[in-house]
Design a protein around this motif. Structure first.
Motif, short mmCIF file in Angstrom:
data_model
loop_
_atom_site.label_atom_id
_atom_site.label_comp_id
_atom_site.label_asym_id
_atom_site.label_seq_id
_atom_site.Cartn_x
_atom_site.Cartn_y
_atom_site.Cartn_z
N ASP A 92 13.19 -8.79 38.29
CA ASP A 92 11.44 -10.10 37.77
C ASP A 92 12.18 -11.20 37.96
O ASP A 92 12.24 -11.23 37.04
CB ASP A 92 11.35 -9.35 36.91
N LYS A 136 2.40 2.25 31.78
CA LYS A 136 2.42 1.26 32.31
C LYS A 136 1.48 -0.22 32.01
O LYS A 136 1.76 -1.26 32.66
CB LYS A 136 2.04 1.26 33.33
N SER A 137 0.25 0.41 31.45
CA SER A 137 -0.76 -0.74 30.86
C SER A 137 0.04 -1.75 29.54
O SER A 137 0.14 -3.11 29.51
CB SER A 137 -1.70 0.15 30.06
N LEU A 139 3.67 -3.02 29.72
CA LEU A 139 4.25 -3.39 30.71
C LEU A 139 3.54 -4.41 31.02
O LEU A 139 3.70 -5.43 31.14
CB LEU A 139 5.42 -2.60 32.10
N TYR A 140 2.17 -3.96 31.38
CA TYR A 140 1.70 -5.27 31.76
C TYR A 140 1.24 -6.35 30.83
O TYR A 140 1.36 -7.17 30.71
CB TYR A 140 0.55 -5.01 32.94
N TYR A 143 4.27 -8.76 29.58
CA TYR A 143 4.38 -9.22 30.79
C TYR A 143 3.56 -10.86 30.70
O TYR A 143 3.90 -12.29 30.83
CB TYR A 143 3.71 -8.85 32.46
N SER A 144 2.25 -10.20 29.83
CA SER A 144 1.13 -11.32 30.00
C SER A 144 1.72 -12.00 28.72
O SER A 144 0.81 -13.35 28.31
CB SER A 144 -0.13 -11.10 29.86
#
Length: 277
Positions: A92, A136-137, A139-140, A143-144
């Motif tokens: 990352d 996984k959602s 994690l996104y 990030y946001s």
């Protein structure tokens, strides 16, 4: 990136959660933590900085950075979310460089908005779902949020040194951290640690400070203070016994350094954080 843990702490004051959630501690290699405070009054202590907590404020803590939460008033206890996550440069690089820039500049406090509480509540729900798609959602979404909160400083990122040189520096610092952790109860000198690493003392101090944002001596003393803090709230050892166990010159020296690190004298820390025990 991987979410390691996430908690919601409601009305932290002098209650049963204080000795754990408010304690003086640091996380491991490649581990970062964001605290988002909904309400309350107090201080967020990060290394030598003491920053005020207010509604919707958020703070970033990096690897090996010592931090604690100190509520100021029982009348207005602290409610917050905390998310602990791992992150490395190779997988990352962009968000890693952004957070590294934030930590180097020590601009670790941000002001969120009321709307953030709904997003971070959703993050908590998703991260604890134990369903692959929802995790996984989460994690996104993390990030946001990190980009929203911290990407404003991306332009201040300094050019990176060559990858191999950086890896060599990180390996040297990691070896020093391991040595410090294994010799907490001994008298050691920075020059002797530098010699073990094949460096001059001056070079060791410089590369360590660049990587850890403090000198090797400052880190070692904070590591000792963290270990002593656990003994203060989990044992009945006297302050003098703890000072001797961790090889401080005397009880006065221990008390002075402990207060510098945590904001409390050892006796005050024991009273403040051991009330739940």
């Amino acid at each position: 990136m991987k979410i390691l843990d996430m908690v919601f702490v409601y009305r932290l004051a002098h209650g049963e959660n204080l000795s754990f959630h408010g304690r003086y501690h640091a996380h491991g290699e490649n581990e970062y933590e964001v605290h988002f405070f909904l309400e309350g009054e107090g201080s967020f202590l990060s290394n030598t900085a003491r920053l005020s907590i207010n509604d919707n404020s958020l703070f970033l803590a990096g690897p090996h950075e010592f931090h604690s939460i100190m509520p100021d008033k029982v009348a207005k206890p602290i409610t917050y979310y905390a998310v602990l996550f791992s992150l490395d440069e190779e997988s990352d690089p962009e968000i890693y460089n952004i957070l590294t820039s934030i930590l180097k500049s020590r601009a670790i406090k941000r002001q969120g908005s009321t709307a953030n509480r709904f997003l971070i509540e959703e993050l908590l729900r998703l991260s604890t779902s134990h369903e692959e798609g929802l995790e996984k959602s989460a994690l996104y979404l993390l990030y946001s949020l990190l980009y929203r909160w911290f990407s404003g400083s991306i332009s201040s990122i300094t050019p990176a040194v060559a990858m191999q040189e950086k890896k060599n520096t990180q390996a040297l610092v990691q070896n020093a951290l391991s040595y410090f952790a294994a010799h907490l109860k001994e008298q050691i000198s920075i020059s002797s640690v530098a010699y073990r690493l094949g460096l001059s003392a001056e070079h060791f101090i410089r590369v360590f400070r660049e990587e850890m944002h403090m000198t090797p001596y400052q880190y070692f003393m904070r590591l000792r203070a963290e270990a002593a803090a656990q003994d203060l709230i989990s044992s009945k050892k006297s302050i003098a016994e703890i000072a001797e166990e961790y090889a401080f010159e005397n009880q006065f020296h221990f008390s002075k350094l402990f207060k510098h690190c945590t904001g409390f004298t050892p006796s005050a820390y024991r009273r403040y954080y051991a009330r739940a025990n």
